[in-house]
Design a protein around this motif. Structure first.
Motif, mmCIF file in Angstrom:
data_model
loop_
_atom_site.group_PDB
_atom_site.id
_atom_site.type_symbol
_atom_site.label_atom_id
_atom_site.label_comp_id
_atom_site.label_asym_id
_atom_site.label_seq_id
_atom_site.Cartn_x
_atom_site.Cartn_y
_atom_site.Cartn_z
ATOM 1 N N THR A 13 0.583 -1.266 0.079
ATOM 2 C CA THR A 13 0.096 -0.143 0.084
ATOM 3 C C THR A 13 1.597 0.911 -0.214
ATOM 4 O O THR A 13 1.579 0.863 0.542
ATOM 5 C CB THR A 13 -0.815 0.087 1.312
ATOM 6 N N ASN A 174 -3.801 -1.014 7.495
ATOM 7 C CA ASN A 174 -4.117 0.212 6.493
ATOM 8 C C ASN A 174 -5.253 -0.190 6.351
ATOM 9 O O ASN A 174 -5.482 -1.521 6.414
ATOM 10 C CB ASN A 174 -3.767 -1.096 5.009
ATOM 11 N N SER A 276 -1.000 2.664 -3.889
ATOM 12 C CA SER A 276 -0.217 1.311 -3.173
ATOM 13 C C SER A 276 -1.067 0.789 -4.940
ATOM 14 O O SER A 276 -2.075 0.936 -5.852
ATOM 15 C CB SER A 276 -2.496 1.171 -2.406
ATOM 16 N N ALA A 280 -2.449 -4.847 -3.407
ATOM 17 C CA ALA A 280 -1.844 -4.257 -2.333
ATOM 18 C C ALA A 280 -3.936 -5.124 -1.683
ATOM 19 O O ALA A 280 -4.508 -4.919 -2.041
ATOM 20 C CB ALA A 280 -1.783 -2.844 -1.960
#
Lengths: 477, 202
Positions: A13, A174, A276, A280
């Protein structure tokens, strides 16, 4: 040291990539030593940090990576007059003397570049993609709009950054927030931010770094992106970020601290890496449809207590969660509101257009557009327009916006944090109700007993005209 | 930093959601250049009326909790502003351990830097401890064993990364530890500025 932009074997990311590029070493306490590219310091959270350095006999490691900007205590009235509040004056004086003693650049009060640090950094082109940026202020998340990893820190971490130009960090998770669809005409990034917080809650982002994606985000101006990233912390996320694109690069080009023409292409090539990867993996994903977002305003004392501005105040007993129910009961009492009443029924005393959330030129324009040819309601005790920096103020004046504000009955002030947190004389009185473009409706935030409704600049302007909360669409001619 | 010592105390039950750092310390108490003298502002509006008289019903005025070193908190405690003053005020009031379902990231980090232990537990366990606190039972927090033991003999274990535990127990100085890597930091900075010349300092 992974300074090259070669493709990583693992899909990453935007956050992962910036993190990987800034790992210097492992720390004995188990965290990673992360290099910090840019450190902003201000008057409230840095004095004790310099004392922590003195106590250890340490110098500032990298003064050139540090910029000092007094903003929290700054009066928004005539700048040339001495600051009356001795404690405010002391904090600003200490910032100045610390900057001077340590060769740190300072944008002083008589400098047109002075303003709210989160407006100043991007405006100067200091904030750039792929950077790590910290400041002893939670709204440092603002700078994530440029594809930087930017977050607020406490004073011990300010000291750590001053002493080592690094921080000891444990990696966050994330989260991807995708917003697709067309945002209705009169809405702004503030409405998106409040809608997201309403959806995931004030603690929904705790432990995460949020990346905002989707066509609605791409369509936002840089100012709008800053507003959105700014409010990430109100969802609990220490940082929010948006991958840089041509809009980001166009914004940066030509700014004082941006790469000059000779280095521009190399910078552009480097910045292109910061997005990203398609594959990802995010730990959590949220999706919103922009076409379903409406004009939002808060009713309570947490940013998650938010409803459509045309809506009715919820009944605490409708909340299943007992903690949320108790919070709602307390909030209603504090806010002087009743369950089921229309939000627009409550009369306002003050209106504040400003803060690191909404004091950029686009915000001033949005408010001025509503105010043009109109007057604020006679019931409004005070309506403040506080531009985010000396340069925003100048630009607004060049465009004639100041005249629109003052003709409507607003006070046009000097830049600073102002009524967002009332550390300077700009405060909301006890039990007074304020429509505010700032970021926190916490109890006592704008002054002891102050009742805050968070909303967008356009809605704040409309509220000033109507004397109560109202959708811009419903404002008569 | 002072090494963390095990704590035995009654716990103050404070089950309110999203307690923000403005509530923990209002901004007027931030006008200081010191890390002490802030305790007076701690949770001021929950402890005092506008005229400065005490709110007698406040849990923070109950004699039972007067010497409490443990605070039991609601979810998302310490959200909002990054002000470390919130932690300094709690420290000044004698709190050494905070136990709750979740803590805001910056606040938790600030606690750690000041040697205050934050313990995150599932809701049912926090509720159980809240009940014990309301009943006036003491509890012991043992960081080495990672256990909370109530007066009734109930033992609740908690997680903490080993390195963080050592750090607290030894009262280490983070800046000094980081400066063990000073050569690496200097080399990193030099190489970074060489690769990214537009970031170099004029």
């Amino acid at each position: 040291m992974p300074l090259t932009t070669n493709a990583k074997p693992q899909p990453a990311t935007l956050y992962d990539k910036i993190w990987q590029q800034h790992v210097v070493d492992m720390h004995a306490s188990g965290g990673s030593i992360i290099y910090i590219d840019q450190h902003f310091i201000h008057d409230v959270t840095s004095p004790q940090a310099f004392d922590m350095l003195s106590a250890r006999g340490l110098p500032v490691f990298s003064p050139g990576s540090t910029l000092a900007v007094p903003d929290h205590n700054v009066p928004t009235t005539a700048r040339e007059l001495p600051i009356k509040d001795a404690l405010s004056k002391q904090q600003i004086d200490v910032l100045k003397s610390n900057a001077r003693a340590n060769n740190i650049t300072l944008f002083d009060l008589d400098d047109v570049r002075n303003g709210i640090v989160h407006v100043v950094g991007p405006e100067q082109g200091i904030t750039q993609p792929g950077m790590t940026i910290v400041c002893g202020d939670s709204h440092t998340s603002t700078h994530g709009a440029f594809g930087a990893l930017a977050f607020g820190i406490g004073t011990s971490e300010v000291a750590h950054t001053l002493a080592t130009q690094t921080l000891v960090l444990h990696k966050s998770k994330n989260m991807k927030v995708t917003v697709n669809g067309t945002l209705p005409d009169h809405l702004s990034a503030k409405d998106i931010a409040l809608a997201i917080i309403g959806k995931i809650g004030a603690g929904g982002g705790t432990g995460y770094v949020i990346e905002y994606c989707g066509e609605t985000i791409s369509a936002l101006s840089m100012e709008g992106r800053m507003t959105l990233c700014n409010m990430s912390i109100e969802a609990g996320a220490r940082a929010g970020m948006i991958a840089p694109d041509n809009k980001t690069f166009a914004y940066l080009k030509g700014r004082p601290s941006a790469p000059d023409a000779k280095k521009w292409d190399a910078a552009l090539a480097y910045w292109g890496y910061f997005k990203s990867d398609c594959e990802a993996v995010f730990d959590k994903e949220i999706t919103l449809d922009a076409s379903e977002i409406v004009a939002m305003a808060t009713w309570g004392t947490s940013p998650e207590q938010v409803i459509p501005v045309t809506g009715r105040v919820p009944n605490p007993y409708d909340f299943d969660d007992i903690v949320k129910k108790d919070a709602a009961l307390k909030a209603l009492e504090y806010m002087g509101l009743k369950a089921g009443q229309k939000l627009s029924d409550a009369t306002l005393d003050r209106v504040f257009i400003g803060s690191c959330t909404n004091a950029r030129i686009e915000d001033m324009r949005a408010a001025a557009k509503v105010l043009k040819g109109r007057k604020i309601s006679s019931t409004i005790v005070q309506a403040l327009a506080v531009p985010g920096s000396g340069l925003v103020k100048k630009q607004a004046e060049d465009e004639g916006l100041d005249v629109i504000f003052t003709d409507a009955g607003f006070e046009w002030r000097e830049p600073g944090c102002s009524m967002c947190l009332g550390m300077n004389p700009d405060r909301v009185g006890p039990e007074e109700r304020c429509a505010s473009t700032s970021n926190r409706n916490f109890e006592g935030r704008q002054g002891p007993g102050a009742r805050t409704h968070l909303l967008s600049p356009a809605l704040a302007a409309a509220a000033a005209v109507a004397g109560h909360l109202i959708d811009v669409k419903e404002l008569g001619e | 930093m002072e090494p963390f010592k095990n704590v035995s105390s009654i716990a103050t039950p404070f089950q309110q959601a999203n307690v923000d750092t403005d509530l923990i310390v209002p901004s007027r108490y931030l006008k200081t250049i010191k890390t002490t003298g802030i305790g007076e502002g701690l949770l001021y509006t929950l402890r005092f009326h506008e005229d400065g008289s005490p709110i007698k019903s406040s849990v923070f005025h109950q004699p039972l909790y007067a010497n409490s070193a443990i605070l039991l908190t609601g979810p998302n405690f310490g959200c909002g502003s990054s002000r470390e003053h919130a932690v300094w005020a709690l420290r000044e009031a004698g709190y050494k351990v905070l136990i709750g379902t979740s803590f805001a990231d910056i606040f938790a980090s600030n606690c750690y830097k000041n040697g205050i232990l934050t313990v995150t537990l599932p809701e049912d366990l926090v509720n159980e401890l809240m009940c014990a606190a309301v009943a006036g039972l003491e509890m012991a927090v043992n960081l080495e064993k990672q256990e909370i033991t109530t007066d009734e003999g109930r033992v609740i274990s908690f997680d903490i990364p080993l390195a963080r535990k050592d750090y607290l127990l030894q009262g280490l100085d983070e800046i000094s530890l980081t400066l063990q890597s000073v050569d690496n930091i200097k080399a990193y900075q030099e190489e970074r500025l060489q690769h990214l010349p537009w970031q170099s300092f004029d």
